[in-house]
Design an enzyme around this catalytic site. Structure first.
Site, PDB file in Angstrom:
ATOM      1  N   CYS A 173      34.457  44.532  34.184  1.00  8.44           N
ATOM      2  CA  CYS A 173      35.838  44.900  34.483  1.00  8.44           C
ATOM      3  C   CYS A 173      35.983  46.094  35.431  1.00  8.44           C
ATOM      4  O   CYS A 173      35.023  46.562  36.023  1.00  8.44           O
ATOM      5  CB  CYS A 173      36.598  45.095  33.185  1.00  8.44           C
ATOM      6  N   ASP A 174      37.226  46.568  35.528  1.00  7.52           N
ATOM      7  CA  ASP A 174      37.684  47.405  36.631  1.00  7.52           C
ATOM      8  C   ASP A 174      36.835  48.637  36.903  1.00  7.52           C
ATOM      9  O   ASP A 174      36.625  48.999  38.057  1.00  7.52           O
ATOM     10  CB  ASP A 174      39.120  47.871  36.358  1.00  7.52           C
ATOM     11  N   LYS A 175      36.386  49.330  35.888  1.00  7.64           N
ATOM     12  CA  LYS A 175      35.612  50.546  36.100  1.00  7.64           C
ATOM     13  C   LYS A 175      34.177  50.394  35.611  1.00  7.64           C
ATOM     14  O   LYS A 175      33.263  51.010  36.153  1.00  7.64           O
ATOM     15  CB  LYS A 175      36.275  51.739  35.386  1.00  7.64           C
ATOM     16  N   SER A 551      46.952  48.564  40.735  1.00  9.91           N
ATOM     17  CA  SER A 551      46.080  47.545  40.164  1.00  9.91           C
ATOM     18  C   SER A 551      45.773  46.498  41.215  1.00  9.91           C
ATOM     19  O   SER A 551      46.573  46.240  42.121  1.00  9.91           O
ATOM     20  CB  SER A 551      46.773  46.888  38.967  1.00  9.91           C
TER      21      SER A 551
END
Length: 677
Positions: A173-175, A551
């Site tokens: 995921c994102d991080k 986002s």
């Protein structure tokens, strides 16, 4: 005295709390026989090995590994696993998000394969937060700083296993995935492979995980009922594992990991929990062992060519603008030159966009369809004739990219997954990953534009393709002039969007959110704002300008990463409510401007300025009294903001440039000493 009935109430409560009445608790063992057998020691090992290496064998035997199998090559499997799953998959303790809920299965599969190859697998974890969960909350203040912290922790875990021969990094995921890429990139003298954690499926009926995050705003305006909101919210994450179904930051990071050559071909965006997803981990274990056998290291994979290849694929699929922070950070970790804004502009002007997927469209296919249409190798196959890719770049297959694409073009895997897309969803793969010439004919334009102007003299970022076509002129240019609605907190901005203030945001406004860059909020994401505007009927008539970020699923005229940020003296911090702002985004040429252009006098008359005059007016204004770091900003995030600022700031990837930081500290100390003298 020991009669519970005679105890004071507080003592009785403690006894019950601690289970002290259970006599079985006191059947305590004080010695154990220990593992049987012998460590496979030699005279040379005892004479020359560090005590830590020897003690490591004792620890491994103590955990139950067969002593005679302890000397195989050690491989470390790192992951972002979160939550606690029962063997049947039911939750014992929830994770923060579906993205890390099932990755433990990938760890297990890779570990079994390593053991089968004669190796000794180790596993360690550094879990990750969910940007969706923290939208609109103070949890977002830790989102981007977490990436650097996690990369540091993962790097320390790598170095803390002294005999490791290679690394497998499992993340989604994102991080967590950018952090994992940074950690493996920094391990330049080791072989490593990224295993992307895949995607969750969309519901057969219902809303995707991006749209469902707007149920609050839509409910307030009567665009959705309470019942419909509850049903949509329940069904949005249709399967328990994997990243969200749109090409946001999580999915784009998976694509970029593969485009960098760090992940195996056609591993990004696999449906979590399914056999083809699990096989990625097994194959990655074989790959890291083969890299070790051949003496290939991460420094052989990550090169200037691989960084550029990743930027090209990012542009072709219209990826999240957050990768403008993460790709430079990966390059820096690998000891390579970081791409500049000029490099990004050049790539995006050269590379056609031809992937049709959520959130950019034009058809909002979920990411699993992008995978079945061929994923990253299919995109690269279309890019190969352009000459933009460096086909000599080495991948973790041990083979150069050109050979990988030759294999992919004629592979049974390619034919099978594309056929499955037709059979399961009735979708032509060429309508998801569109041949570039056809995509151009359908009006798909390049993705990222970097507007400048007197409000963003150091630049800004807008995903030009995400602007609603209905507000773009026939010549492909988005033009907007309107009064600024200035907010210093996301909470106040979303309240105004929902009409919960005496001055609601309305169609025609330019919503300006300031003081939310690294120094103000850790450079929070503002998807709560952009998603609400996307799904409100009048939202397309509002533009957003901010020193925060967005986002990867954000759409609309959303201009972020404004530099300098307001708290660093950026002119955006001088704007007032009612100031006139002009925005011009040429989507075909990827040129843009964001300017303060005038003021409205008390009598309602307008005073207009040239960009140069506007810059002078802003410079002469005093600083706003309400512009300050968020009072809830953690001290650790303030430290992160200061350190990454010295290391090049957001345009440098928000990294810690240790030499520059030490130099800055040394200069400050020297100055203090000089004053003291």
């Amino acid at each position: 005295m020991n009669d519970p009935a005679a105890m004071k109430p507080s003592a009785k409560e403690l006894t019950e709390l601690l289970g002290a009445e259970n006599r079985a608790l006191y059947e305590i063992q004080t010695t154990a026989r220990g593992p049987q057998g012998e460590l496979p020691l030699t005279d040379e090992m005892l004479r020359s090995w560090p005590s830590g290496d020897l003690f490591g064998l004792s620890q491994a035997a103590g955990m139950g590994w067969k002593p005679e199998e302890l000397l195989g090559p050690q491989f470390l499997i790192l992951s972002t696993q979160g939550g606690v799953r029962a063997p049947d998959g039911t939750p014992i303790a929830l994770g923060y998000h579906t993205g890390h809920w099932e990755v433990g299965l990938l760890v297990q599969a890779a570990a079994r394969e390593i053991k089968g190859l004669g190796g000794v697998p180790f596993a360690a974890y550094c879990s990750d937060p969910c940007d969706g969960r923290t939208q609109g909350t103070t949890g977002m203040f830790d989102s981007l700083p977490y990436r650097n912290d996690a990369a540091i922790v993962l790097g320390r875990l790598i170095r803390s296993l002294p005999q490791r021969r290679g690394i497998i990094g499992v993340a989604t995921c994102d991080k967590g995935l950018p952090a994992m890429m940074m950690a493996l990139a920094a391990a330049q003298n080791l072989p490593g492979v990224i295993v992307p954690g895949g995607v969750t499926l969309p519901p057969a009926e219902g809303e995707d995980a991006g749209k469902v995050q707007t149920i609050g705003a839509r409910y307030v305006y009567g665009e959705i009922t309470l019942h419909d909101a509850a049903v949509a919210g329940c069904a949005a994450c249709a399967t328990p594992g994997g990243g969200c179904q749109f090409l946001g930051t999580a999915a784009t990071s998976q694509v970029v990991a593969e485009a960098l050559g760090m992940a195996l071909p056609h591993s990004a965006l696999a449906p979590s929990g399914q056999a083809i997803w699990l096989e990625n981990a097994i194959a990655s274990a074989r790959a890291v062992k083969a890299l070790d056998d051949r003496g290939l290291k991460m420094r052989d994979i990550l090169t200037p060519s691989s960084i550029r290849n990743a930027m090209i694929v990012h542009a072709a699929c219209g990826g999240s603008t957050n990768l403008l922070l993460h790709i430079p950070a990966v390059a820096f970790a690998a000891g390579l030159t970081r791409p500049t804004v000029e490099d990004w502009i050049e790539v995006n002007r050269q590379v056609p966009r031809f992937v049709s997927v959520l959130p950019n469209g034009p058809v909002n296919h979920p990411t699993v369809r992008m995978f079945l249409a061929g994923g990253v190798p299919e995109i690269m196959l279309h890019l190969r004739p352009t000459g933009l890719l460096d086909l000599s770049a080495l991948t973790v297959t041990g083979r150069p990219l050109g050979e990988v694409l030759d294999w992919w073009e004629g592979s049974e895997r390619r034919q099978t997954v594309r056929k499955l897309l037709r059979e399961h969803d009735g979708v032509d793969p060429d309508d998801v990953i569109i041949p570039p010439e056809e995509a151009r004919g359908r009006g798909l334009t390049s993705t990222v534009c970097f507007p400048r102007g007197n409000l963003c003299p150091e630049g800004s970022v807008v995903k030009a393709t995400a602007i609603d076509p209905s507000v773009v002129d026939a010549d492909g240019v988005y033009r907007k002039s309107g009064p600024a609605r200035v907010f210093t907190s996301e909470r106040d901005a979303i309240a105004a969007i929902k009409g919960q203030t005496n001055r609601p945001v309305k169609a025609g406004d330019v919503l300006v959110l300031i003081g939310r860059g690294p120094m103000g909020s850790g450079m929070e994401e503002t998807y709560q704002i952009t998603s609400a505007l996307k799904f409100l009927k009048w939202g397309r008539e509002v533009a957003v300008v901010t020193d925060a970020r967005f986002s990867g699923v954000s759409t609309g005229a959303c201009i972020g990463h404004v530099g300098p940020e307001a708290l660093a003296g950026g002119p955006i911090g001088k704007l007032r409510d009612g100031d006139l702002v002009s925005i011009v985004i040429a989507r075909n040429e990827l040129v843009g401007f964001v300017n303060f252009m005038g003021e409205i006098a008390a009598d309602g008359s307008e005073r207009l300025y040239t960009p140069e005059e506007g810059a002078a007016v802003l410079a002469a204004r005093p600083s706003r009294s309400d512009l300050r770091p968020d009072p809830d900003l953690p001290a650790e995030t303030r430290l992160w903001a200061a350190l990454q600022g010295v290391g090049g700031g957001t345009w440098g990837g928000c990294v810690y440039d240790v030499e520059r930081i030490i130099g800055a500290i040394g200069s400050a100390v020297d100055s203090q000493l000089a004053v003291g003298r």
